[in-house]
Design an enzyme around this catalytic site. Sequence first.
Site, PDB file in Angstrom:
ATOM      1  N   PRO A 165       0.833  -1.202   0.000  1.00  0.00           N
ATOM      2  CA  PRO A 165       0.000   0.000   0.000  1.00  0.00           C
ATOM      3  C   PRO A 165       0.869   1.254   0.000  1.00  0.00           C
ATOM      4  O   PRO A 165       1.958   1.262   0.569  1.00  0.00           O
ATOM      5  CB  PRO A 165      -0.801  -0.137   1.290  1.00  0.00           C
ATOM      6  CG  PRO A 165       0.029  -0.998   2.174  1.00  0.00           C
ATOM      7  CD  PRO A 165       0.722  -1.960   1.256  1.00  0.00           C
ATOM      8  N   GLU A 166       0.400   2.285  -0.665  1.00  0.00           N
ATOM      9  CA  GLU A 166       1.115   3.555  -0.699  1.00  0.00           C
ATOM     10  C   GLU A 166       0.297   4.580   0.076  1.00  0.00           C
ATOM     11  O   GLU A 166      -0.702   4.257   0.712  1.00  0.00           O
ATOM     12  CB  GLU A 166       1.371   3.960  -2.152  1.00  0.00           C
ATOM     13  CG  GLU A 166       2.205   2.905  -2.908  1.00  0.00           C
ATOM     14  CD  GLU A 166       2.515   3.291  -4.338  1.00  0.00           C
ATOM     15  OE1 GLU A 166       2.605   4.499  -4.628  1.00  0.00           O
ATOM     16  OE2 GLU A 166       2.672   2.387  -5.182  1.00  0.00           O
ATOM     17  N   HIS A 186      -7.224 -15.555   8.056  1.00  0.00           N
ATOM     18  CA  HIS A 186      -5.873 -15.114   8.403  1.00  0.00           C
ATOM     19  C   HIS A 186      -5.899 -14.044   9.503  1.00  0.00           C
ATOM     20  O   HIS A 186      -5.045 -13.156   9.520  1.00  0.00           O
ATOM     21  CB  HIS A 186      -5.162 -14.594   7.156  1.00  0.00           C
ATOM     22  CG  HIS A 186      -5.088 -15.612   6.051  1.00  0.00           C
ATOM     23  ND1 HIS A 186      -4.289 -16.723   6.125  1.00  0.00           N
ATOM     24  CD2 HIS A 186      -5.741 -15.681   4.862  1.00  0.00           C
ATOM     25  CE1 HIS A 186      -4.434 -17.437   5.017  1.00  0.00           C
ATOM     26  NE2 HIS A 186      -5.303 -16.827   4.237  1.00  0.00           N
ATOM     27  N   ARG A 233      -0.099 -13.044   4.352  1.00  0.00           N
ATOM     28  CA  ARG A 233       1.307 -13.424   4.142  1.00  0.00           C
ATOM     29  C   ARG A 233       2.185 -13.194   5.377  1.00  0.00           C
ATOM     30  O   ARG A 233       3.367 -13.506   5.356  1.00  0.00           O
ATOM     31  CB  ARG A 233       1.865 -12.653   2.945  1.00  0.00           C
ATOM     32  CG  ARG A 233       1.105 -12.980   1.653  1.00  0.00           C
ATOM     33  CD  ARG A 233       1.519 -12.078   0.508  1.00  0.00           C
ATOM     34  NE  ARG A 233       0.741 -12.358  -0.695  1.00  0.00           N
ATOM     35  CZ  ARG A 233       0.749 -11.592  -1.781  1.00  0.00           C
ATOM     36  NH1 ARG A 233       1.484 -10.498  -1.820  1.00  0.00           N
ATOM     37  NH2 ARG A 233       0.021 -11.903  -2.829  1.00  0.00           N
TER      38      ARG A 233
END
Length: 286
Positions: A2-3, A96, A117
């Site tokens: 993400p930016e 998750h 992840r």
Amino acid sequence: MPELPEVEVVRRGLERWVAHRTVADAEVLHPRAVRRHLAGPDDFAHRLEGHRVGTPSRRGKYLWLPLEDTDQAILAHLGMSGQLLVQPHETPAEKHLRIRVRFADALGTELRFVDQRTFGGLSLHETSPDGLPDVIAHIARDPLDPLFDDEAFHLALRRRRTTIKRALLDQSLISGVGNIYADEALWRARLHYERPTATLTRPRTTELLGHVRDVMNAALAVGGTSFDSLYVNVNGDSGYFDRSLDAYGREGLPCHRCATPMRRRPWMNRSSYFCPKCQRAPRVTP
């Protein structure tokens, strides 16, 4: 990753749904999610209990939740797939789910950190007098920060023996700009990603910064950029700026300005997308 626009969308959601709520308890379901909190999962959970969350803050891609009655803050690393979701208590746990934070009120919602992840995580850090977590004190202000110094940025570019895209991604020079928005801003400015920074005039730097701000504000207006289900806001909704991209991911498609097929080149284990006509390669690079 993400930016700035994606992180700001999450920050605004947290400000609406989490700020000024007192933590009842926290539960760490995967120790890797708090690996940056060196004292461990039990210490992390215990030290949140009973504290009131302040207004979420951001610098560049970094997001943190200050604890109002302490000199500490929860720093969030979203990594490649981290999500901060506000969910009703009765919502089934995500596959998750890594961390769950419950609040001492009757609003019926809780904060969840979900990370497929496990590259991201939460950690607790001391803050400086201006409220910045100490571990990110080296991060530069971002271009949407009212205190960002355009002139200092230009002078830093002129001193560096580097290229413009590398400079845009250097978080010690300017924070919040990642691969996607760098390509978009450079396309708008008609600058090749390998343009030496020492060749930029002050007007060109000013123009480039204007495009960086414009593309980020445009992305903010539609919730950021989502290419899959991994980036979402606190309500689980995806952003839509990927539908407005002019450069990133458009290899082989006509340039929106001159119709020349866009190109992609490998770059620092990533890719750079550009128009070979509008963004001509420099003759000499550092």
